[in-house]
Design a protein around this motif. Sequence first.
Motif, PDB file in Angstrom:
ATOM      1  N   TYR A 179       4.130   5.789  10.108  1.00 61.46           N
ATOM      2  CA  TYR A 179       4.914   4.540  10.317  1.00 61.46           C
ATOM      3  C   TYR A 179       6.192   5.473  11.196  1.00 61.46           C
ATOM      4  CZ  TYR A 179       6.634   6.738   6.107  1.00 61.46           C
ATOM      5  OH  TYR A 179       7.262   7.658   5.245  1.00 61.46           O
ATOM      6  N   TYR A 201      10.833   6.425   3.991  1.00 62.52           N
ATOM      7  CA  TYR A 201       9.238   5.868   3.265  1.00 62.52           C
ATOM      8  C   TYR A 201       8.695   4.811   4.071  1.00 62.52           C
ATOM      9  CZ  TYR A 201       8.250   8.625  -0.849  1.00 62.52           C
ATOM     10  OH  TYR A 201       8.069   9.780  -1.632  1.00 62.52           O
ATOM     11  N   GLY A 202       9.207   4.765   5.391  1.00 64.20           N
ATOM     12  CA  GLY A 202       8.583   3.580   6.209  1.00 64.20           C
ATOM     13  C   GLY A 202       9.285   2.179   6.036  1.00 64.20           C
ATOM     14  N   GLU A 242       6.765   9.242  11.332  1.00 65.00           N
ATOM     15  CA  GLU A 242       6.788  10.094  10.011  1.00 65.00           C
ATOM     16  C   GLU A 242       5.121   9.719   9.501  1.00 65.00           C
ATOM     17  OE1 GLU A 242       9.563  11.120   6.737  1.00 65.00           O
ATOM     18  OE2 GLU A 242       9.027   9.122   5.793  1.00 65.00           O
ATOM     19  N   ARG A 249       0.737  -1.131  -0.023  1.00 62.72           N
ATOM     20  CA  ARG A 249      -0.057   0.106   0.050  1.00 62.72           C
ATOM     21  C   ARG A 249       0.994   1.370   0.019  1.00 62.72           C
ATOM     22  NH1 ARG A 249      -3.028   1.785   5.141  1.00 62.72           N
ATOM     23  NH2 ARG A 249      -2.771   3.847   3.841  1.00 62.72           N
ATOM     24  N   GLY A 250       0.239   2.376  -0.667  1.00 64.78           N
ATOM     25  CA  GLY A 250       1.267   3.777  -0.569  1.00 64.78           C
ATOM     26  C   GLY A 250       0.741   4.262  -1.771  1.00 64.78           C
ATOM     27  N   THR A 251       1.377   5.254  -2.110  1.00 63.32           N
ATOM     28  CA  THR A 251       1.228   5.911  -3.352  1.00 63.32           C
ATOM     29  C   THR A 251       1.513   4.993  -4.523  1.00 63.32           C
ATOM     30  OG1 THR A 251       3.890   6.856  -3.657  1.00 63.32           O
ATOM     31  CG2 THR A 251       2.164   8.107  -2.401  1.00 63.32           C
ATOM     32  N   ASN A 307       4.627  15.782   4.236  1.00 58.51           N
ATOM     33  CA  ASN A 307       4.939  14.767   5.385  1.00 58.51           C
ATOM     34  C   ASN A 307       4.616  15.510   6.695  1.00 58.51           C
ATOM     35  OD1 ASN A 307       7.552  14.275   3.203  1.00 58.51           O
ATOM     36  ND2 ASN A 307       6.718  12.274   4.265  1.00 58.51           N
ATOM     37  N   TYR A 313      -3.426  10.203   5.417  1.00 59.53           N
ATOM     38  CA  TYR A 313      -1.973   9.938   5.707  1.00 59.53           C
ATOM     39  C   TYR A 313      -1.636   8.661   6.076  1.00 59.53           C
ATOM     40  CZ  TYR A 313      -0.806  14.938   5.399  1.00 59.53           C
ATOM     41  OH  TYR A 313      -0.703  16.427   5.319  1.00 59.53           O
ATOM     42  N   HIS A 314      -0.457   8.260   5.681  1.00 58.58           N
ATOM     43  CA  HIS A 314      -0.029   6.976   6.014  1.00 58.58           C
ATOM     44  C   HIS A 314       1.265   7.012   7.105  1.00 58.58           C
ATOM     45  CE1 HIS A 314       2.642   3.484   4.687  1.00 58.58           C
ATOM     46  NE2 HIS A 314       2.073   3.145   5.919  1.00 58.58           N
ATOM     47  N   GLN A 356       3.297   9.899   5.748  1.00 62.79           N
ATOM     48  CA  GLN A 356       3.219  10.476   4.525  1.00 62.79           C
ATOM     49  C   GLN A 356       1.798  10.835   3.749  1.00 62.79           C
ATOM     50  OE1 GLN A 356       5.857  10.988   1.352  1.00 62.79           O
ATOM     51  NE2 GLN A 356       6.695   9.608   2.957  1.00 62.79           N
ATOM     52  N   LEU A 357       1.692  11.667   2.911  1.00 60.77           N
ATOM     53  CA  LEU A 357       0.277  12.340   2.561  1.00 60.77           C
ATOM     54  C   LEU A 357       0.114  11.051   1.408  1.00 60.77           C
ATOM     55  CD1 LEU A 357      -1.992  14.149   2.236  1.00 60.77           C
ATOM     56  CD2 LEU A 357      -0.620  15.342   0.358  1.00 60.77           C
ATOM     57  N   GLU A 358      -1.174  10.532   1.468  1.00 63.31           N
ATOM     58  CA  GLU A 358      -1.437   9.621   0.473  1.00 63.31           C
ATOM     59  C   GLU A 358      -2.784  10.034  -0.594  1.00 63.31           C
ATOM     60  OE1 GLU A 358      -2.238   5.648   1.847  1.00 63.31           O
ATOM     61  OE2 GLU A 358      -0.137   5.047   1.880  1.00 63.31           O
ATOM     62  N   GLN A 399      -4.101   6.799   8.276  1.00 59.71           N
ATOM     63  CA  GLN A 399      -4.120   5.387   7.925  1.00 59.71           C
ATOM     64  C   GLN A 399      -2.694   4.756   8.448  1.00 59.71           C
ATOM     65  OE1 GLN A 399      -4.992   4.666   4.047  1.00 59.71           O
ATOM     66  NE2 GLN A 399      -7.446   4.949   4.435  1.00 59.71           N
ATOM     67  N   ARG A 452      12.372  17.054   2.876  1.00 58.75           N
ATOM     68  CA  ARG A 452      12.184  15.719   2.866  1.00 58.75           C
ATOM     69  C   ARG A 452      10.771  15.364   2.400  1.00 58.75           C
ATOM     70  NH1 ARG A 452      14.589  10.921   4.948  1.00 58.75           N
ATOM     71  NH2 ARG A 452      12.796   9.670   6.172  1.00 58.75           N
ATOM     72  N   ARG A 453      10.919  14.280   1.681  1.00 58.35           N
ATOM     73  CA  ARG A 453       9.643  13.947   0.739  1.00 58.35           C
ATOM     74  C   ARG A 453       9.246  12.452   1.281  1.00 58.35           C
ATOM     75  NH1 ARG A 453      12.895  16.379  -2.747  1.00 58.35           N
ATOM     76  NH2 ARG A 453      11.690  18.256  -3.596  1.00 58.35           N
TER      77      ARG A 453
END
Lengths: 296, 100
Positions: free
Chosen positions: B81, A103-104, B69, A16-18, B57, B78-79, B71-73, B4, A295-296
């Motif tokens: 972790y 990114y986790g 953190e 799951r993710g972008t 973020n 957001y996701h 992350q925009l989904e 999320q 940071r992205r």
Amino acid sequence: MISDMTIELEWLPPFRGTEEIKCTSATLQVRFGSENATRFEDAWSRSVQNGARVSAYPLALWLASSWWRIRWEPLPSRIRLAPDEIPADANWRMSHELPAAGYGFIWPRLILASDGEAIRVSCRRSPALSPEPVRYLSEFDVFVPAQEFEREMDNFMDLVLRRLDFLGQTEMHVIWREVLAERADPDQSAARRLEARLGYDPDEAPLSLLEQMMELASEAGTSAADEIAPACAGSQPTDTLNEVMNLASQPGVPGRINVALNAGVDDLKSPPWQRDSPACACSPCIARFGWWATRR
Amino acid sequence: MEIQSDFGLTPPSAPRPGKTLCDEVEIQNRVEALELLRAGLQRGTFSAQERDGWPQNVWAVTKNGEALEAQLEGHGVYHGYPIAEADPFREKVLERWTAS
């Protein structure tokens, strides 16, 4: 030890993710000769795996963003000259240590630093008592010839970009296209290289400092500028460079160096930093905060 | 706004039912995760990069000192972790959180 480098991807059903994360979900293996940086103990399945289950997108994005610094920036001198494991500061690590891909995902701790001719790759195992469900097992140090490193990076980027193509122009497409264009242009390439050796991300070095370094390179030669730039990296790069230039203009001290004329000549197969000692040790640690906003 | 977190996420290793990355940092439910997201926004620990007005973020730190953190989904989704131990950015988040 000089080593080759191999990055292998086996595509997986999407995490799951972008969309970028989803379509590049993969089992990733990063190997250097007989060493495997991605061998890990999976606490959840209680097994040892040879390939990390990650998305290739964040790795590719981090490698593209950090390309100039990984390719050209050495370890900070205070670390390079110390035999024990003094950690680099977070700003240097953000551009040289693979876990910064983030990114986790839990990435192996691969540390990449350059002397120009080769990339030194240090792999460190995860702490034995880490609470994280993935513990990487390998620990080694190898040197990858710079040309081999570039070739493998290019192949990896191509593979990931082909996978991303159906999404249109992603951020990764844009960044990598810029990197390739800069590499192909001799002037831009020279500037990026010096900028990286000064410890800056692309477009972050003060223009006046970069111009001063370019002028030095035209006067003293690229090799001399390459040696001086990392020595200036730190919180006061312009002051340090001015100090270096001032010292260079002094008459100097007469002396005799008792070194055999053939010293080092037979040692060309060793990694460069085992052949001779670093030239300068005056670089303080890098202290910048540019990553926070980007940071992205 | 919705969070999320890693509940149900396929992590970078084979999942075991009932065990998620959020268990490692003792976040038990979505309410706690949402509170942390809000705290990050209120403290200003979010990225300058944004999409449709939402920061890409958001970062936060749990009461146990674990850096997270998000992350925009999607639009306001957001996701989240934990930031891995070896990620040097973790140090920056902890520093900034303490200073904010």
